[in-house]
Write a protein that holds these residues in place. Structure first.
Motif, PDB file in Angstrom:
ATOM      1  N   TYR A  96       0.858  -1.190   0.000  1.00  0.00           N
ATOM      2  CA  TYR A  96       0.000   0.000   0.000  1.00  0.00           C
ATOM      3  C   TYR A  96       0.890   1.234   0.000  1.00  0.00           C
ATOM      4  O   TYR A  96       1.856   1.324   0.761  1.00  0.00           O
ATOM      5  N   SER A  97       0.573   2.215  -0.880  1.00  0.00           N
ATOM      6  CA  SER A  97       1.400   3.417  -0.971  1.00  0.00           C
ATOM      7  C   SER A  97       0.568   4.620  -1.345  1.00  0.00           C
ATOM      8  O   SER A  97      -0.387   4.522  -2.120  1.00  0.00           O
ATOM      9  N   ASN A  98       0.937   5.785  -0.773  1.00  0.00           N
ATOM     10  CA  ASN A  98       0.329   7.066  -1.152  1.00  0.00           C
ATOM     11  C   ASN A  98       1.247   7.884  -2.051  1.00  0.00           C
ATOM     12  O   ASN A  98       1.124   9.109  -2.122  1.00  0.00           O
ATOM     13  N   ASN A  99       2.114   7.209  -2.750  1.00  0.00           N
ATOM     14  CA  ASN A  99       3.058   7.901  -3.640  1.00  0.00           C
ATOM     15  C   ASN A  99       2.337   8.303  -4.926  1.00  0.00           C
ATOM     16  O   ASN A  99       2.646   7.835  -6.020  1.00  0.00           O
ATOM     17  N   VAL A 100       1.359   9.191  -4.754  1.00  0.00           N
ATOM     18  CA  VAL A 100       0.512   9.691  -5.847  1.00  0.00           C
ATOM     19  C   VAL A 100       0.746  11.198  -5.960  1.00  0.00           C
ATOM     20  O   VAL A 100       0.724  11.919  -4.958  1.00  0.00           O
ATOM     21  N   SER A 149      14.996  -4.617 -16.526  1.00  0.00           N
ATOM     22  CA  SER A 149      14.918  -4.367 -17.962  1.00  0.00           C
ATOM     23  C   SER A 149      13.659  -3.534 -18.221  1.00  0.00           C
ATOM     24  O   SER A 149      12.809  -3.384 -17.333  1.00  0.00           O
ATOM     25  N   HIS A 150      13.556  -2.983 -19.429  1.00  0.00           N
ATOM     26  CA  HIS A 150      12.372  -2.184 -19.745  1.00  0.00           C
ATOM     27  C   HIS A 150      11.102  -3.040 -19.685  1.00  0.00           C
ATOM     28  O   HIS A 150      10.066  -2.581 -19.184  1.00  0.00           O
ATOM     29  N   ILE A 151      11.195  -4.241 -20.171  1.00  0.00           N
ATOM     30  CA  ILE A 151      10.026  -5.133 -20.148  1.00  0.00           C
ATOM     31  C   ILE A 151       9.648  -5.469 -18.722  1.00  0.00           C
ATOM     32  O   ILE A 151       8.474  -5.456 -18.338  1.00  0.00           O
ATOM     33  N   ASP A 152      10.654  -5.795 -17.901  1.00  0.00           N
ATOM     34  CA  ASP A 152      10.413  -6.139 -16.505  1.00  0.00           C
ATOM     35  C   ASP A 152       9.808  -4.948 -15.759  1.00  0.00           C
ATOM     36  O   ASP A 152       8.864  -5.101 -14.972  1.00  0.00           O
ATOM     37  N   ALA A 153      10.339  -3.731 -16.005  1.00  0.00           N
ATOM     38  CA  ALA A 153       9.830  -2.540 -15.331  1.00  0.00           C
ATOM     39  C   ALA A 153       8.392  -2.243 -15.749  1.00  0.00           C
ATOM     40  O   ALA A 153       7.555  -1.896 -14.907  1.00  0.00           O
ATOM     41  N   LYS A 154       8.102  -2.384 -17.037  1.00  0.00           N
ATOM     42  CA  LYS A 154       6.735  -2.135 -17.489  1.00  0.00           C
ATOM     43  C   LYS A 154       5.769  -3.153 -16.901  1.00  0.00           C
ATOM     44  O   LYS A 154       4.616  -2.824 -16.583  1.00  0.00           O
ATOM     45  N   SER A 155       6.229  -4.378 -16.735  1.00  0.00           N
ATOM     46  CA  SER A 155       5.386  -5.401 -16.116  1.00  0.00           C
ATOM     47  C   SER A 155       5.012  -5.017 -14.693  1.00  0.00           C
ATOM     48  O   SER A 155       3.867  -5.174 -14.269  1.00  0.00           O
ATOM     49  N   TYR A 156       5.983  -4.488 -13.929  1.00  0.00           N
ATOM     50  CA  TYR A 156       5.690  -4.029 -12.569  1.00  0.00           C
ATOM     51  C   TYR A 156       4.728  -2.841 -12.587  1.00  0.00           C
ATOM     52  O   TYR A 156       3.846  -2.733 -11.718  1.00  0.00           O
ATOM     53  N   ALA A 157       4.882  -1.944 -13.575  1.00  0.00           N
ATOM     54  CA  ALA A 157       3.982  -0.789 -13.668  1.00  0.00           C
ATOM     55  C   ALA A 157       2.559  -1.225 -13.972  1.00  0.00           C
ATOM     56  O   ALA A 157       1.592  -0.662 -13.427  1.00  0.00           O
ATOM     57  N   GLU A 158       2.388  -2.212 -14.843  1.00  0.00           N
ATOM     58  CA  GLU A 158       1.051  -2.694 -15.200  1.00  0.00           C
ATOM     59  C   GLU A 158       0.346  -3.344 -14.016  1.00  0.00           C
ATOM     60  O   GLU A 158      -0.886  -3.403 -13.971  1.00  0.00           O
ATOM     61  N   LYS A 159       1.114  -3.819 -13.049  1.00  0.00           N
ATOM     62  CA  LYS A 159       0.525  -4.514 -11.894  1.00  0.00           C
ATOM     63  C   LYS A 159       0.140  -3.558 -10.774  1.00  0.00           C
ATOM     64  O   LYS A 159      -0.277  -3.990  -9.706  1.00  0.00           O
ATOM     65  N   ILE A 160       0.288  -2.243 -11.011  1.00  0.00           N
ATOM     66  CA  ILE A 160      -0.163  -1.258 -10.028  1.00  0.00           C
ATOM     67  C   ILE A 160      -1.678  -1.109 -10.132  1.00  0.00           C
ATOM     68  O   ILE A 160      -2.221  -0.912 -11.220  1.00  0.00           O
ATOM     69  N   ASN A 161      -2.371  -1.210  -9.021  1.00  0.00           N
ATOM     70  CA  ASN A 161      -3.822  -1.056  -8.970  1.00  0.00           C
ATOM     71  C   ASN A 161      -4.154   0.358  -8.500  1.00  0.00           C
ATOM     72  O   ASN A 161      -3.938   0.708  -7.339  1.00  0.00           O
ATOM     73  N   PHE A 213      -2.435   3.748  -4.075  1.00  0.00           N
ATOM     74  CA  PHE A 213      -2.476   2.626  -5.010  1.00  0.00           C
ATOM     75  C   PHE A 213      -1.975   1.391  -4.281  1.00  0.00           C
ATOM     76  O   PHE A 213      -1.361   1.478  -3.200  1.00  0.00           O
ATOM     77  N   THR A 214      -2.221   0.230  -4.843  1.00  0.00           N
ATOM     78  CA  THR A 214      -1.771  -1.031  -4.257  1.00  0.00           C
ATOM     79  C   THR A 214      -1.146  -1.889  -5.354  1.00  0.00           C
ATOM     80  O   THR A 214      -1.368  -1.674  -6.550  1.00  0.00           O
ATOM     81  N   THR A 215      -0.361  -2.843  -4.926  1.00  0.00           N
ATOM     82  CA  THR A 215       0.178  -3.855  -5.832  1.00  0.00           C
ATOM     83  C   THR A 215       0.405  -5.120  -5.036  1.00  0.00           C
ATOM     84  O   THR A 215       0.482  -5.077  -3.799  1.00  0.00           O
TER      85      THR A 215
END
Length: 559
Positions: free
Chosen positions: A399-403, A427-439, A455-457
């Motif tokens: 859980y994070s308020n880094n908005v 890697s760019h692919i790995d980083a984008k995968s983590y970004a897509e998993k942000i709720n 947001f949560t992940t």
């Protein structure tokens, strides 16, 4: 079984067996007989000091008894009285082809016999085998190049470098072997110089008086500076001891706590222990490396403080220092390896972008509100930059308020919102995968925009510097009504529109790239004369607000 005798030689106590003692006594008697009465006592004193030094080099512990073997080794270094003679011209001649002298490493001392101030330059001249004049010239020129720091360096060297006092030290300073012949030769050279000065005292009295006075003044000044810097060194030693002791204690306690905390769950560690390596590196190893990489230098600082404070402190063994240095280097290499690995894990940034239009009618006001989930917090103003917890369904999450909210100037007449989620990875692919998993959730209801302030992940995604940036594009002339806590998430970074400095729950209008507050208390609105008495009608909370500008006043009416 031989008796053991305790003797005092050169100010040091030694245990020596009876046969070795008798041989050493006969050796000293032979040396005394071979010496002329002139300077004999000083020569014998220097020879005793040198033999005591050689005995100490051969002793493995304090209880060792000196035997015939050690006596023979020392005599072979010092030489027999019959193996040399000192001629009248003070030149050394060997009576036999047997050589007893051994080469010795040159050591750095201050030479007060040939000094102008403290003998530092003369000592360096002997050490490097050059004329001291060049060293003095270097010290004279260097203050203009080093902005005066060389003067401080000279004073520090004056304090740290010992003076060559004994004959053995003077021989070491010149790199000459310390044996009987050289000791006698050096002593007789000194006596000869004294005799020559006494014979020539009438001729040089006037010149030497000035020189003696200058040397006396220089000696007094040198002793004064020496006393001052010794006092400063002791004060520095106290501060170094206090700083190093407190820091070392804190590092040890922190490292031990980290080592024992490693058995706790990952959620506890992440929420209560902040380290540069997070939880990707075992916490017990982080604690151990903290103690070794930081604690060992602090330990040396502590020893340095005691060395400055206690002049006759017993030195630390070389094996101990080398062992600590090796352990410290291993810990630094290990930290560097994990640091590079950690940097690689977050070396690339990935981003996802979602854009959505905001449909506004003519004269509508755009309402913006930050919302929160009362399961995670009870106040919209509470902030967490990253916390391991669980949601309503008992799923482990971060859980994070880094908005952050950015106000942007729209190039069209329509407003829209753009949500950018970013994260780091190897890697760019790995980083984008983590970004897509942000709720992250937001809601648009007509002219109202509700933005989650969090947001949560998933817990397994770990913390990869996840962030959510909200870009709110506003057209020229739009009315903007920020509700509670919006200003807490606003940022000027990468924003076109300057942050408003009024309170929430007030009406603003975008003019150029500034937000003018229309309902802030005591707000002064400056207008041109030809724009006075102008009526503006806008909708606020489904009501019409009539804003009428009159001379020196602002009239607001609701219908």
């Amino acid at each position: 079984m031989n008796k053991t005798i305790s003797i005092n030689l050169g100010g040091f106590f030694f245990h020596i067996d009876e046969d070795a003692y008798q041989k050493l006594t006969r050796y000293f008697d032979a040396v005394k007989r071979s010496l002329s009465p002139e300077g004999r006592d000083e020569i014998i004193k220097d020879i005793e000091s040198r033999i005591a030094e050689l005995f100490q080099e051969r002793m493995k512990n304090e209880t060792q008894v000196i035997g015939l073997t050690e006596i023979d080794e020392v005599i072979s270094i010092m030489g027999q009285p019959e193996d040399y003679r000192i001629d009248e011209d003070n030149s050394y001649s060997s009576k036999s082809t047997f050589t007893t002298s051994t080469s010795r490493t040159r050591r750095l001392y201050r030479d007060r016999d040939n000094s102008i101030l403290g003998g530092v330059a003369a000592g360096f001249g002997h050490y490097f085998g050059i004329d001291p004049l060049w060293v003095r010239i270097l010290f004279i020129i260097s203050p203009f190049i080093s902005f005066g720091t060389s003067v401080l360096i000279y004073l520090i060297l004056w304090i740290l470098i010992p003076e060559a006092i004994t004959t053995s030290q003077k021989l070491e300073m010149r790199g000459e072997a310390i044996n009987i012949s050289n000791i006698e030769k050096k002593v007789k050279e000194g006596i000869g110089e004294i005799s020559e000065k006494i014979n020539n005292i009438d001729h040089e009295k006037v010149a030497n008086t000035a020189k003696s006075g200058a040397n006396q003044i220089a000696t007094t000044i040198g002793d004064l500076f020496l006393a001052i810097f010794r006092g400063i060194a002791k004060v520095m030693g106290v501060f170094i001891i206090i700083f190093a002791a407190m820091s070392l204690l804190g590092i040890i306690i922190g490292g031990i706590v980290m080592m024992f905390t490693s058995s706790m769950p990952d959620t506890f560690i992440f929420n209560h222990v902040n380290t540069p390596f997070e939880i990707n590196m075992p916490l017990w190893l982080q604690g151990l490396l903290l103690i070794l990489s930081v604690g060992i230098p602090l330990l040396f600082f502590l020893l340095l403080g005691f060395k400055l404070l206690i002049s006759n402190m017993r030195p630390v063994g070389n094996y101990f220092k080398i062992a600590l240095l090796g352990i410290w280097l291993i810990s630094i290499i290990t930290l560097a390896y994990f640091g590079i690995k950690q940097a690689t894990e977050k070396g690339y940034e990935g981003k996802t972008v979602h854009r959505e239009e905001i449909a506004l009618l003519a004269n509508d006001t755009l309402y913006v509100k930050m919302t929160y989930n009362d399961f995670f917090t009870k106040n919209v103003r509470n902030r967490e930059h990253g916390k391991y917890t669980h949601d309503e369904n008992n799923n482990e999450i971060i859980y994070s308020n880094n908005v952050r909210l950015h106000l942007m100037k729209s190039e069209t007449e329509n407003a829209h919102i753009q949500i950018e989620k970013t994260a780091n990875g190897k890697s760019h692919i790995d980083a984008k995968s983590y970004a897509e998993k942000i709720n992250y959730n937001f809601e648009i209801q007509g002219n109202r925009v509700n933005l989650d302030n969090y947001f949560t992940t998933d817990f397994k995604n770990k913390f990869r510097d996840q962030e959510v940036d909200i870009y709110l594009y506003l057209p020229e002339g739009i009315y903007f009504y920020p509700e509670e806590s919006v200003s807490k998430f606003l940022t000027n970074s990468n924003s076109d529109i300057s942050m408003y400095y009024g309170e929430e729950d007030n009406l603003y209008q975008l003019k150029s790239k500034d937000l003018d507050c229309l309902s802030c208390p005591a707000e002064l609105i400056e207008t041109e004369n030809d724009s006075l008495n102008e009526n503006v009608i806008i909708k606020v909370n489904d009501k019409e607000v009539n804003i009428k500008l009159e001379e020196n006043s602002l009239n607001i009416q609701t219908k």
